[in-house]
Design a protein around this motif. Structure first.
Motif, PDB file in Angstrom:
ATOM      1  N   ALA A   1      -5.222 -24.556  44.336  1.00  0.00           N
ATOM      2  CA  ALA A   1      -5.400 -23.406  45.238  1.00  0.00           C
ATOM      3  C   ALA A   1      -6.363 -22.371  44.658  1.00  0.00           C
ATOM      4  O   ALA A   1      -6.440 -21.257  45.158  1.00  0.00           O
ATOM      5  CB  ALA A   1      -4.050 -22.760  45.525  1.00  0.00           C
ATOM      6  N   PHE A   2      -7.095 -22.740  43.601  1.00  0.00           N
ATOM      7  CA  PHE A   2      -8.083 -21.876  42.945  1.00  0.00           C
ATOM      8  C   PHE A   2      -7.440 -20.696  42.220  1.00  0.00           C
ATOM      9  O   PHE A   2      -8.095 -19.679  41.979  1.00  0.00           O
ATOM     10  CB  PHE A   2      -9.131 -21.350  43.935  1.00  0.00           C
ATOM     11  N   HIS A   3      -6.160 -20.821  41.858  1.00  0.00           N
ATOM     12  CA  HIS A   3      -5.510 -19.802  41.037  1.00  0.00           C
ATOM     13  C   HIS A   3      -5.575 -20.219  39.572  1.00  0.00           C
ATOM     14  O   HIS A   3      -5.654 -21.420  39.243  1.00  0.00           O
ATOM     15  CB  HIS A   3      -4.039 -19.626  41.450  1.00  0.00           C
ATOM     16  N   LEU A   4      -5.509 -19.240  38.672  1.00  0.00           N
ATOM     17  CA  LEU A   4      -5.507 -19.555  37.252  1.00  0.00           C
ATOM     18  C   LEU A   4      -4.238 -20.297  36.866  1.00  0.00           C
ATOM     19  O   LEU A   4      -3.135 -19.943  37.292  1.00  0.00           O
ATOM     20  CB  LEU A   4      -5.606 -18.273  36.421  1.00  0.00           C
ATOM     21  N   THR A   5      -4.392 -21.334  36.060  1.00  0.00           N
ATOM     22  CA  THR A   5      -3.258 -21.994  35.447  1.00  0.00           C
ATOM     23  C   THR A   5      -2.834 -21.195  34.210  1.00  0.00           C
ATOM     24  O   THR A   5      -3.486 -20.210  33.834  1.00  0.00           O
ATOM     25  CB  THR A   5      -3.633 -23.420  35.027  1.00  0.00           C
ATOM     26  N   GLU A   6      -1.783 -21.621  33.553  1.00  0.00           N
ATOM     27  CA  GLU A   6      -1.381 -20.950  32.320  1.00  0.00           C
ATOM     28  C   GLU A   6      -2.470 -21.052  31.252  1.00  0.00           C
ATOM     29  O   GLU A   6      -2.813 -20.047  30.619  1.00  0.00           O
ATOM     30  CB  GLU A   6      -0.063 -21.536  31.808  1.00  0.00           C
ATOM     31  N   PRO A   7      -3.076 -22.263  31.048  1.00  0.00           N
ATOM     32  CA  PRO A   7      -4.215 -22.307  30.112  1.00  0.00           C
ATOM     33  C   PRO A   7      -5.376 -21.424  30.565  1.00  0.00           C
ATOM     34  O   PRO A   7      -6.087 -20.857  29.736  1.00  0.00           O
ATOM     35  CB  PRO A   7      -4.621 -23.785  30.107  1.00  0.00           C
ATOM     36  N   GLY A   8      -5.569 -21.301  31.875  1.00  0.00           N
ATOM     37  CA  GLY A   8      -6.640 -20.439  32.378  1.00  0.00           C
ATOM     38  C   GLY A   8      -6.406 -18.989  32.034  1.00  0.00           C
ATOM     39  O   GLY A   8      -7.346 -18.263  31.657  1.00  0.00           O
ATOM     40  N   ARG A   9      -5.152 -18.541  32.163  1.00  0.00           N
ATOM     41  CA  ARG A   9      -4.844 -17.148  31.806  1.00  0.00           C
ATOM     42  C   ARG A   9      -5.049 -16.916  30.314  1.00  0.00           C
ATOM     43  O   ARG A   9      -5.540 -15.859  29.891  1.00  0.00           O
ATOM     44  CB  ARG A   9      -3.409 -16.803  32.228  1.00  0.00           C
ATOM     45  N   SER A  10      -4.687 -17.903  29.500  1.00  0.00           N
ATOM     46  CA  SER A  10      -4.898 -17.766  28.053  1.00  0.00           C
ATOM     47  C   SER A  10      -6.388 -17.760  27.713  1.00  0.00           C
ATOM     48  O   SER A  10      -6.838 -17.026  26.828  1.00  0.00           O
ATOM     49  CB  SER A  10      -4.207 -18.908  27.308  1.00  0.00           C
TER      50      SER A  10
END
Length: 810
Positions: A400-409
């Motif tokens: 859905a084009f939201h940040l994953t947990e690795p993306g937030r990190s």
């Protein structure tokens, strides 16, 4: 302090921002906007309780502007005026004006969307239309919707005021300011395309310097051209001090190029477009403009960035010309023909860049639909989709084009999302210090491009003092990671790169140096390269076309390590693809990653959906079929999108290939061969996708044929519009008698470039300004041609003569 033109406009700027949250300042080069406007706003009532941010597009310009303003206050940098850029900061507890680079502004907004403590943002040199400036303005406008006390001032030497008012609001005040410029004589001198360029440039420059006092600034498209001309000048005029000015130089060398020679010798500064704006080169009274610029253009289809050399736009050419008149009467020598048309403005970077960083920042901002933000130029759908696909593959975005947990990190790392993903996953590979060192190396400009990465990294680790900037950048990343920069082994190098560049994992084909990328494209190394015989490698830098990219930096990768990183490599999956060698679809089951195949076996049945997707993928790899009707339609759409706005669809090859599933796939039922696809009426299929209101106006705004005064209707060639150029009408000169001005299309907003032909249909003149040609160049053409074609009319006054396609007798 010397008076500058901007000072007469300071009260108007202050009044505009006192009564409005936004304002535009159009100030010509030399007006003093960069250094005088920010200081004048510090004491504005709305600014007294907060800091001002001045956004500069280049690090050199940021340091110089901060230093000049601090000096004018009798202070050091870091007191009232400071600067902040990635890896370097000179601010203090009493700093009220921060000069920041564009990436820093984005990070500040992401970390504090309300920008608490910031009273206003000043966007300098906005005409350069960098991707980060466009994003920064979009985010700042979104923040301003919550913080109505935040002031925004957009400043530039040249601005598309109409487009900006569409974003900022029609009520936004616009302040104009002339520059402080002495008279500049402009001469044109076209070079002979058949001869070597550097000797011609050297001759033209030395002749101009003999007629014009002062130092010379030569603006060239790239470093290679700078080096060639430098060698040529060294042989012809050893008494001159020849200096370079470009982004690869150390900061001190850039500063030296901006200052006059301490011994009073004449200088020639050979520069890239870095000298076009922001900085002033002291002592320059002569500018020689090669009329070209080199820009990186991202190709969403291949995932590669290609450097393109383009003709400079008119706004940039005027900026360059103005450099000759900053400190006295000057001369601008333009190395192209005077009648050569130039497009009005440059292409915004957002239309030609890798949009993976933009997609990442939008996800951090919480935006899934970019239309929720106000853009001067919206991000192209195809490039944004390619960026999101990469982020999904890296594990930074979900479906859905939201940040994953690795993306937030990964958001904590001030680098490209690819490298941020590498830094995050390096924990699991026990290679975080190595990842910090590697990222710092990959972000270097210039250097050991032709050597493999392992050699380049080893040399830096052995002698860090030789590579001070690399060491500082690597140390900064290691501090963020909380680890010492102690690299025990380079063994995980291939795995780290495979994490960051999964689509650039490459498998050697039948010959040394030839590789198939996981993305499906081909790439090459020279046979002498140490990695030319490697079974697998990862390419960190590529340039060129998907059909034959060149690998610049790479490292080998073991098959077992690939399977450990990507467990899907061990699973069998069906694959259909078009075989150029066999001329048909080939079906098989494979194990591997993308187009990298580790093992294969036959597939007995070809599913219809898989056949359709295989055909589409073959087209994506090979490009659109050569279809003249489709090319002309694409050119018409490109022209209307460029002149009338984004209601008209994007018609670039990348955009159409990215959307094949919507406009072509429904018509592929029963088709199994590419030849059959190429026989489809592709132009009509694309035309059918247009909304009816647009389709109804297409022929009116971009007619396929134009009526000329002779009564004939001639075909307009819109193919040049795909490259941002004007549509072309080739017509005999005699058929244009009585035409007082060049024809225009797109509701009068686009001139048609006339190719005026002789009676034998050979080119006589190319012009977008027919009235000027009749008044000037026609007389010379008439003298030369009427003896050669005596049966055809050559009247003295072509504007009142009768147009004809026939001879005088007929």
């Amino acid at each position: 302090m010397t008076s500058l033109p901007i000072e007469s406009r300071l009260p108007a700027i202050q009044a505009a921002l006192a009564d409005h949250p936004r304002a535009l300042l159009v100030a010509e080069p030399g007006a003093g906007k960069t250094t005088r406007v920010p200081l004048s706003l510090l004491e504005a009532p709305w600014a007294r309780e907060g800091r001002l941010l001045l956004l500069e597009p280049r690090r050199v310009a940021a340091r110089l502007a901060a230093g000049f303003m601090a000096e004018s206050l009798g202070e050091r940098v870091g007191e009232t005026v400071g600067y902040r850029m990635r890896g370097e900061s000179r601010v203090g507890p009493h700093t009220r004006l921060e000069v920041v680079t564009q990436g820093v502004l984005t990070r500040m907004l992401q970390e504090d969307p309300l920008l608490e403590g910031v009273a206003g943002i000043l966007f300098d040199e906005f005409h350069e239309r960098s991707l980060e400036a466009d994003l920064g303005l979009a985010l700042a406008l979104d923040a301003q919707s919550v913080r109505d006390d935040l002031r925004l001032l957009v400043m530039s030497a040249t601005l598309d005021v109409e487009a900006l008012l569409g974003v900022l609001g029609e009520a936004t005040p616009v302040i104009d300011c002339p520059g402080r410029s002495y008279p500049v004589e402009t001469r044109h001198r076209a070079l002979n395309a058949r001869d070597d360029t550097a000797p011609q440039q050297a001759r033209a420059l030395l002749e101009a310097m003999a007629a014009q006092a002062g130092d010379a600034l030569v603006i060239l498209p790239g470093v290679a051209e700078i080096r060639r001309l430098a060698r040529e000048l060294a042989g012809r005029a050893p008494e001159l001090v020849v200096m370079e000015l470009h982004g690869r130089l150390p900061l001190e060398a850039q500063r030296r190029a901006l200052r006059p020679d301490p011994e009073g010798r004449r200088r020639v500064v050979l520069a890239t477009a870095i000298a076009e704006s922001s900085v002033t080169v002291d002592g320059v009274r002569l500018v020689m403009d090669a009329g070209q610029e080199r820009v990186p253009v991202f190709q969403p289809r291949s995932g590669l960035t290609r450097l393109e050399t383009r003709r400079v736009n008119r706004a940039s050419a005027d900026q360059r010309r103005g450099r000759a008149g900053r400190q006295g009467p000057g001369l601008c020598l333009r190395l192209w023909a005077e009648e050569q048309p130039l497009v009005p403005h440059g292409e915004p970077e957002i239309r030609q860049a890798d949009l993976a960083p933009l997609a990442f920042e939008l996800a951090r901002w919480g935006i899934t639909d970019p239309s929720q933000l106000a853009w001067v130029t919206p991000p192209p759908e195809a490039a944004l989709a390619a960026g999101r696909e990469l982020l999904h593959r890296l594990g930074l975005l979900d479906d859905a084009f939201h940040l994953t947990e690795p993306g937030r990190s990964a958001a904590r790392w001030p680098t490209h999302p690819r490298l941020a993903a590498m830094l995050e996953r390096s924990h699991g590979l026990d290679a975080l210090p190595l990842a910090c060192a590697l990222v710092a190396l990959l972000e270097e400009r210039g250097g050991d491009e032709e050597r493999d990465l392992e050699w380049a990294l080893q040399s830096r680790l052995r002698e860090p003092r030789r590579y001070r900037q690399w060491w500082r950048d690597a140390e900064r990343l290691a501090r963020t990671a909380g680890v010492p920069l102690e690299v025990a082994s380079l063994a995980p190098l291939g795995e780290l790169l495979a994490v960051a560049y999964p689509e650039r994992i490459a498998q050697r084909l039948d010959a040394p140096g030839r590789f198939r990328l996981a993305s499906g494209g081909l790439a090459t190394l020279t046979e002498a390269h140490p990695l030319a015989h490697a079974d697998l490698l990862v390419a960190a830098e590529l340039s060129g076309e998907a059909s034959g990219a060149r690998i610049y930096r790479a490292v080998g990768l073991g098959v077992e390590r690939l399977a450990a990183l990507y467990p899907e490599c061990t699973e069998w999956r069906p694959r259909l693809e078009w075989s150029d060698e066999q001329g048909r679809l080939v079906g098989e089951q494979v194990r591997g990653l993308g187009a990298v195949v580790l093992e294969r076996r036959p597939l007995q049945r070809l599913p219809a959906e898989a056949v359709r997707e295989a055909l589409l993928e073959a087209l994506r790899r090979r490009g659109l079929p050569r279809d003249e009707s489709l090319t002309q339609l694409r050119g018409r759409l490109a022209l209307l999108r460029a002149t009338l706005g984004d209601d008209w669809p994007e018609a670039s090859e990348e955009a159409l290939l990215a959307t094949l599933a919507s406009w072509l796939a429904p018509h592929l039922d029963g088709i199994t061969r590419l030849e059959a696809v190429e026989r489809l009426p592709l132009a009509r299929l694309l035309l059918d996708t247009l909304d009816w209101p647009l389709r109804a106006r297409l022929d009116e705004l971009a007619p396929e044929r134009l009526a000329v005064p002779s009564g004939a209707r001639h075909r307009v060639d819109y193919a040049p519009c795909l490259e941002g150029q004007s549509p072309v009408l080739a017509v005999k000169l005699q058929e244009c008698f009585g035409w007082h001005a060049s024809p225009r299309v797109a509701d009068g907003r686009a001139a048609v470039l006339l190719h005026l032909l002789s009676p034998a249909r050979r080119p006589l003149q190319v012009t977008a300004d027919l009235a000027s040609f009749w008044a000037g160049g026609y007389a010379e053409v008439r003298r030369e041609m009427r003896g050669r074609y005596p049966k055809h009319p050559w009247p003295e006054d072509p504007t009142t003569a009768e147009a004809t396609a026939r001879t005088k007798r007929r």
